[in-house]
Design a protein around this motif. Structure first.
Motif, PDB file in Angstrom:
ATOM      1  N   SER A 109       5.955   9.432   7.653  1.00  0.00           N
ATOM      2  CA  SER A 109       4.686   9.327   8.376  1.00  0.00           C
ATOM      3  C   SER A 109       4.496   8.849   9.722  1.00  0.00           C
ATOM      4  CB  SER A 109       3.599   8.795   7.352  1.00  0.00           C
ATOM      5  OG  SER A 109       3.829   7.210   7.373  1.00  0.00           O
ATOM      6  N   GLY A 110       5.602   7.919  10.251  1.00  0.00           N
ATOM      7  CA  GLY A 110       5.536   7.379  11.642  1.00  0.00           C
ATOM      8  C   GLY A 110       6.566   7.552  12.399  1.00  0.00           C
ATOM      9  N   ALA A 111       6.391   7.184  13.732  1.00  0.00           N
ATOM     10  CA  ALA A 111       7.504   7.264  14.438  1.00  0.00           C
ATOM     11  C   ALA A 111       8.731   6.261  14.094  1.00  0.00           C
ATOM     12  CB  ALA A 111       7.385   7.132  15.956  1.00  0.00           C
ATOM     13  N   GLN A 112       8.261   5.345  13.403  1.00  0.00           N
ATOM     14  CA  GLN A 112       9.240   4.338  12.966  1.00  0.00           C
ATOM     15  C   GLN A 112       9.119   4.217  11.456  1.00  0.00           C
ATOM     16  OE1 GLN A 112       8.124   0.508  15.066  1.00  0.00           O
ATOM     17  NE2 GLN A 112       7.754   1.757  16.723  1.00  0.00           N
ATOM     18  N   THR A 113      10.160   3.505  10.687  1.00  0.00           N
ATOM     19  CA  THR A 113      10.201   3.384   9.212  1.00  0.00           C
ATOM     20  C   THR A 113       8.977   2.184   8.966  1.00  0.00           C
ATOM     21  OG1 THR A 113      12.446   3.831   8.982  1.00  0.00           O
ATOM     22  CG2 THR A 113      11.404   2.366   7.347  1.00  0.00           C
ATOM     23  N   HIS A 114       8.161   2.371   8.038  1.00  0.00           N
ATOM     24  CA  HIS A 114       7.260   1.438   7.823  1.00  0.00           C
ATOM     25  C   HIS A 114       7.800   0.698   6.221  1.00  0.00           C
ATOM     26  CE1 HIS A 114       3.937   3.875   9.873  1.00  0.00           C
ATOM     27  NE2 HIS A 114       4.983   3.418  10.446  1.00  0.00           N
TER      28      HIS A 114
ATOM     29  N   GLU B  98      -0.520 -24.279  -8.806  1.00  0.00           N
ATOM     30  CA  GLU B  98      -1.076 -23.010  -8.118  1.00  0.00           C
ATOM     31  C   GLU B  98       0.109 -22.293  -7.488  1.00  0.00           C
ATOM     32  OE1 GLU B  98      -4.538 -23.723  -5.706  1.00  0.00           O
ATOM     33  OE2 GLU B  98      -5.513 -24.555  -7.448  1.00  0.00           O
ATOM     34  N   THR B  99       0.199 -21.095  -7.546  1.00  0.00           N
ATOM     35  CA  THR B  99       1.230 -20.237  -6.852  1.00  0.00           C
ATOM     36  C   THR B  99       0.866 -19.426  -5.614  1.00  0.00           C
ATOM     37  OG1 THR B  99       0.641 -18.296  -8.258  1.00  0.00           O
ATOM     38  CG2 THR B  99       2.360 -20.008  -9.176  1.00  0.00           C
ATOM     39  N   VAL B 100       1.879 -19.146  -4.773  1.00  0.00           N
ATOM     40  CA  VAL B 100       1.770 -18.487  -3.396  1.00  0.00           C
ATOM     41  C   VAL B 100       2.605 -17.133  -3.499  1.00  0.00           C
ATOM     42  CG1 VAL B 100       1.640 -18.617  -1.060  1.00  0.00           C
ATOM     43  CG2 VAL B 100       0.860 -20.613  -2.444  1.00  0.00           C
ATOM     44  N   SER B 101       2.238 -16.125  -2.779  1.00  0.00           N
ATOM     45  CA  SER B 101       2.834 -14.992  -2.526  1.00  0.00           C
ATOM     46  C   SER B 101       2.568 -14.668  -0.974  1.00  0.00           C
ATOM     47  CB  SER B 101       2.558 -13.658  -3.410  1.00  0.00           C
ATOM     48  OG  SER B 101       3.306 -12.646  -2.908  1.00  0.00           O
ATOM     49  N   THR B 102       3.929 -14.456  -0.474  1.00  0.00           N
ATOM     50  CA  THR B 102       3.670 -13.994   0.972  1.00  0.00           C
ATOM     51  C   THR B 102       4.158 -12.707   1.301  1.00  0.00           C
ATOM     52  OG1 THR B 102       5.966 -14.878   1.553  1.00  0.00           O
ATOM     53  CG2 THR B 102       3.911 -16.435   1.833  1.00  0.00           C
ATOM     54  N   ILE B 103       3.698 -11.818   2.180  1.00  0.00           N
ATOM     55  CA  ILE B 103       3.948 -10.427   2.225  1.00  0.00           C
ATOM     56  C   ILE B 103       4.094 -10.291   3.706  1.00  0.00           C
ATOM     57  CG2 ILE B 103       3.346  -8.213   2.151  1.00  0.00           C
ATOM     58  CD1 ILE B 103       1.279  -8.980  -0.111  1.00  0.00           C
ATOM     59  N   ALA B 104       5.587  -9.590   4.145  1.00  0.00           N
ATOM     60  CA  ALA B 104       5.642  -9.359   5.435  1.00  0.00           C
ATOM     61  C   ALA B 104       5.313  -7.617   5.481  1.00  0.00           C
ATOM     62  CB  ALA B 104       7.373  -9.444   5.711  1.00  0.00           C
ATOM     63  N   TRP B 105       4.439  -7.507   6.285  1.00  0.00           N
ATOM     64  CA  TRP B 105       3.945  -6.011   6.337  1.00  0.00           C
ATOM     65  C   TRP B 105       4.161  -5.411   7.727  1.00  0.00           C
ATOM     66  CZ3 TRP B 105       0.449  -3.208   9.351  1.00  0.00           C
ATOM     67  CH2 TRP B 105      -0.062  -1.951   8.727  1.00  0.00           C
ATOM     68  N   ILE B 106       5.121  -4.571   7.807  1.00  0.00           N
ATOM     69  CA  ILE B 106       5.544  -3.618   8.944  1.00  0.00           C
ATOM     70  C   ILE B 106       5.118  -2.258   8.576  1.00  0.00           C
ATOM     71  CG2 ILE B 106       7.222  -3.418  10.831  1.00  0.00           C
ATOM     72  CD1 ILE B 106       8.906  -5.461   9.505  1.00  0.00           C
ATOM     73  N   GLY B 107       3.752  -2.120   8.583  1.00  0.00           N
ATOM     74  CA  GLY B 107       3.353  -0.969   8.126  1.00  0.00           C
ATOM     75  C   GLY B 107       2.669   0.127   9.077  1.00  0.00           C
TER      76      GLY B 107
ATOM     77  N   ALA C 229      -4.469   2.955  15.131  1.00  0.00           N
ATOM     78  CA  ALA C 229      -4.078   3.990  13.967  1.00  0.00           C
ATOM     79  C   ALA C 229      -3.642   3.136  12.933  1.00  0.00           C
ATOM     80  CB  ALA C 229      -2.803   4.629  14.680  1.00  0.00           C
ATOM     81  N   ALA C 230      -3.431   1.903  13.007  1.00  0.00           N
ATOM     82  CA  ALA C 230      -2.770   1.183  11.735  1.00  0.00           C
ATOM     83  C   ALA C 230      -3.847   0.333  11.068  1.00  0.00           C
ATOM     84  CB  ALA C 230      -1.821  -0.057  12.408  1.00  0.00           C
ATOM     85  N   ALA C 231      -5.046   0.182  11.865  1.00  0.00           N
ATOM     86  CA  ALA C 231      -5.989  -0.698  11.041  1.00  0.00           C
ATOM     87  C   ALA C 231      -6.566  -0.228   9.866  1.00  0.00           C
ATOM     88  CB  ALA C 231      -7.192  -0.941  12.067  1.00  0.00           C
ATOM     89  N   PRO C 232      -6.871   1.047   9.679  1.00  0.00           N
ATOM     90  CA  PRO C 232      -7.260   1.636   8.219  1.00  0.00           C
ATOM     91  C   PRO C 232      -6.221   1.156   7.161  1.00  0.00           C
ATOM     92  CG  PRO C 232      -7.481   3.329  10.072  1.00  0.00           C
ATOM     93  CD  PRO C 232      -6.764   2.122  10.631  1.00  0.00           C
ATOM     94  N   ASP C 233      -4.903   1.615   7.514  1.00  0.00           N
ATOM     95  CA  ASP C 233      -3.758   1.083   6.425  1.00  0.00           C
ATOM     96  C   ASP C 233      -3.921  -0.083   6.001  1.00  0.00           C
ATOM     97  OD1 ASP C 233      -3.157   3.804   6.489  1.00  0.00           O
ATOM     98  OD2 ASP C 233      -1.623   3.780   8.000  1.00  0.00           O
ATOM     99  N   LEU C 234      -3.931  -0.963   6.986  1.00  0.00           N
ATOM    100  CA  LEU C 234      -3.862  -2.555   6.835  1.00  0.00           C
ATOM    101  C   LEU C 234      -4.985  -2.997   6.174  1.00  0.00           C
ATOM    102  CD1 LEU C 234      -2.174  -5.135   7.128  1.00  0.00           C
ATOM    103  CD2 LEU C 234      -3.371  -5.399   9.422  1.00  0.00           C
ATOM    104  N   SER C 235      -6.482  -2.517   6.456  1.00  0.00           N
ATOM    105  CA  SER C 235      -7.472  -2.825   5.680  1.00  0.00           C
ATOM    106  C   SER C 235      -7.373  -2.524   4.323  1.00  0.00           C
ATOM    107  CB  SER C 235      -8.826  -1.991   6.299  1.00  0.00           C
ATOM    108  OG  SER C 235      -9.741  -2.369   5.621  1.00  0.00           O
ATOM    109  N   GLN C 236      -6.716  -1.161   3.995  1.00  0.00           N
ATOM    110  CA  GLN C 236      -6.650  -0.714   2.720  1.00  0.00           C
ATOM    111  C   GLN C 236      -5.591  -1.536   1.985  1.00  0.00           C
ATOM    112  OE1 GLN C 236      -7.969   3.209   1.587  1.00  0.00           O
ATOM    113  NE2 GLN C 236      -5.791   3.706   0.798  1.00  0.00           N
ATOM    114  N   PHE C 237      -4.828  -1.902   2.600  1.00  0.00           N
ATOM    115  CA  PHE C 237      -3.814  -2.924   2.154  1.00  0.00           C
ATOM    116  C   PHE C 237      -4.239  -4.089   1.248  1.00  0.00           C
ATOM    117  CE2 PHE C 237      -0.011  -5.801   1.723  1.00  0.00           C
ATOM    118  CZ  PHE C 237       0.944  -4.887   1.227  1.00  0.00           C
ATOM    119  N   TYR C 238      -5.253  -4.669   2.192  1.00  0.00           N
ATOM    120  CA  TYR C 238      -5.905  -6.118   1.963  1.00  0.00           C
ATOM    121  C   TYR C 238      -6.769  -5.667   0.626  1.00  0.00           C
ATOM    122  CZ  TYR C 238      -5.186  -7.664   6.632  1.00  0.00           C
ATOM    123  OH  TYR C 238      -4.787  -8.278   7.963  1.00  0.00           O
ATOM    124  N   GLU C 239      -7.418  -4.628   0.748  1.00  0.00           N
ATOM    125  CA  GLU C 239      -8.300  -4.135  -0.688  1.00  0.00           C
ATOM    126  C   GLU C 239      -7.530  -3.835  -1.982  1.00  0.00           C
ATOM    127  OE1 GLU C 239     -11.491  -1.692  -0.085  1.00  0.00           O
ATOM    128  OE2 GLU C 239     -11.259  -1.460   2.099  1.00  0.00           O
TER     129      GLU C 239
END
Length: 572
Positions: A288-293, A349-358, A389-399
């Motif tokens: 979908s992008g010029a680069q891999t996500h 308590e536990t933690v999960s970290t996510i690297a998002w290059i979306g 262009a990225a903001a809607p995708d990142l917002s939905q990722f949060y949701e």
């Protein structure tokens, strides 16, 4: 009631070993199934007619059953791994108190968690003796509260583990039952185009929970990128995205023109998730992008109490950064969980970290700033287009994270660096209030909140007062640009955190971060820098614990000091 001897006799670490072995065996099984599928596909290219159609239909049926088995076994392994890790953490914390801390101060602990202090002889100064006894009794009460809380947590954890493992096992047991590979009318309608999957993450999660493994496999066959859908359980996202990764990597290595230019990216993703079984592939998109996500989680965001999503900036690519970002996330997770285990009421308590290059981050050619690529990148990094262009995708990722988490409301932190902080700011403005709890940005050129002289940033970002944090390192020009609204270092609504070298509250000597690129990197001693430690405290939800954060200066002061130093250098 759970007792200390019961906890001592349990070995939750064997659950992790079992999960690792089960995943390895399942991987061998799925490899064999894929070989079978490729052989059938090759045969179908040369075989036509009714018999070929019947054979193809039978092959699809068998593939769906095999995929059902794969999904079910993965669920069994995940149930053992996630709950085993939680129980092992609680057991370790409990025995450290019982075997080391309590005896170290002369106290004894009974099997039910009752703590007894030694009696202070009433000799000499009676008042002093009574004061000493009172102090010991207070220590007893504090230790006993911690011990009994851990015993309760372990007992509840065992029940939750049993329920999860039983449910996963029932799913596996149903594999061979009649109709196991039957597709429901709901999924049939989606595949035929009559209806479609919900785009809202919460609605999708609700629908997904009603589907059988055969339904899910059929949707994957219909859409190989189904694992990228926000709201799906992360175990399923990881499962289907790994299948897609194997397919695209094989085609890229075979010089398939549709993915051959993404080989470096795909290899980087494979190397990253293969490095540790605790990593999960939440996003893979070469089309979908010029680069891999891509997005990789360390730990399972669905079972974690605290989740962070980090969005990077300029010159970030999947091939060049997904491995390093995930490694940094792993160090962040370890540091955050250590702070939690050292804090009363947060042990285990536990933690999960996510690297998002979306998204397509702007790119500059470091070796040739006048190349066509660099000129395009210079324009992009100075403009809001890529972030918009990225903001809607990142917002939905949060949701999606909020929708699929077992608790339904994890403590969620949005982290952004450089141009990625601008992307984060725009995404937060599209995210409903209450989804993201904290925001941490560093080296930020602005968050898209404008240049008003009166702060209104948190209202725009949908973040509660006191939950926005920023860091501005010395000699970081980007953090003073104010290009996309005021840089956070100039906003009074943000808590300004330090990046200089210091010894933090956990007793660790940490190196400072300077310039634009060192914030999340570990120091020469292998520990997170002060900036990384501050981020870990926020991610762990411990920012309100007195003395945990290292408070710093606003960018007005930091930038002024840098400018003054620069002028003094010129006069020397």
């Amino acid at each position: 009631m759970t007792t200390i001897s019961h906890v001592r006799g349990c070995q939750p670490s064997t659950m992790l070993d079992y999960a690792t072995a089960l995943r390895a065996s399942n991987s061998t099984f799925t490899d064999q199934v894929r070989r079978m599928d490729r052989a059938v596909d090759a045969t179908m290219d040369k075989w036509q007619g009714e018999a070929a159609a019947a054979a193809s239909a039978r092959s699809l049926s068998e593939s769906l059953v095999a995929s059902h088995i794969d999904t079910a076994v993965t669920a069994v392994a995940e149930a053992h791994a996630s709950h085993g890790a939680v129980l092992d953490s609680i057991r370790t914390a409990l025995l450290a108190i019982v075997d080391l801390e309590a005896p170290g101060v002369g106290m004894s602990v009974s099997d039910d968690g009752t703590v007894t202090a030694p009696s202070v002889p009433l000799a000499g100064d009676i008042v002093v003796s009574m004061l000493l006894q009172h102090r010991l009794d207070a220590q007893v009460d504090a230790l006993q509260v911690r011990i009994k809380a851990l015993l309760v947590q372990f007992g509840e954890g065992e029940m939750q583990a049993a329920q999860a493992i039983r449910a996963a096992q029932q799913q596996l047991d149903s594999t061979g039952s009649p109709g196991a590979a039957t597709i429901s009318p709901v999924v049939s309608d989606i595949i035929s185009g009559t209806t479609s999957l919900p785009s809202d993450p919460a609605q999708l999660h609700e629908l997904w929970s009603t589907l059988s493994p055969a339904d899910k496999d059929a949707l994957f066959a219909h859409d190989n990128y189904i694992g990228n859908r926000d709201g799906l359980p992360v175990v399923d996202r990881d499962h289907y995205n790994r299948i897609k990764l194997d397919d695209e990597l094989a085609r890229a290595e075979a010089c398939d023109p549709s993915v051959s230019d993404r080989l470096v990216d795909l290899q980087a993703v494979r190397d990253t998730i293969d490095k540790d079984p605790n990593r999960m592939l939440m996003l893979l998109d070469t089309q979908s992008g010029a680069q891999t996500h891509a997005a990789v989680a360390v730990g399972n965001p669905d079972t974690a109490d605290h989740v962070s999503i980090t969005t990077p900036g300029l010159n970030t690519t999947v091939g060049g950064a997904i491995g390093a970002m995930t490694d940094e996330g792993e160090q962040m997770k370890l540091t955050a969980e250590k702070q939690l285990d050292d804090t009363v009421d947060h042990v285990g308590e536990t933690v999960s970290t996510i690297a998002w290059i979306g998204y397509d981050a702007p790119q500059l050619d470091k070796d040739d700033y006048f190349s066509e690529e660099s000129l395009k990148g210079a324009i992009q990094v100075a403009q809001p287009w890529n972030a918009q262009a990225a903001a809607p995708d990142l917002s939905q990722f949060y949701e999606g994270i909020a929708a699929s988490n077992y608790d339904g409301d994890p403590h969620l932190t949005a982290v952004g660096h450089s141009y990625g902080s601008f992307t984060t700011g725009l995404a937060l403005q599209e995210t409903p209030e209450g989804i993201v709890d904290d925001v941490m940005v560093y080296g930020s050129p602005g968050l898209g909140t404008g240049h008003d002289f009166v702060d209104s940033s948190l209202d725009k970002l949908n973040i509660a007062p006191g939950h926005a944090y920023e860091m501005t390192a010395h000699d970081d020009p980007v953090a003073h640009m104010n290009r996309f609204g005021w840089s956070p270092g100039y906003m009074s609504e943000f808590t300004h955190l330090d990046t200089d070298a210091t010894t933090t509250a956990d007793g660790v000597a940490r190196q400072g971060a300077t310039g634009h690129s060192e914030y999340s990197r570990s120091g020469d001693n292998g520990e997170l820098r002060t900036s990384g430690y501050n981020t870990a405290v926020v991610v762990a939800g411990l920012a309100d614990v007195p003395g945990q954060l290292v408070i710093g200066d606003s960018a007005v002061k930091t930038g002024g000091m840098d400018l003054l130093d620069g002028l003094m250098d010129l006069t020397r």
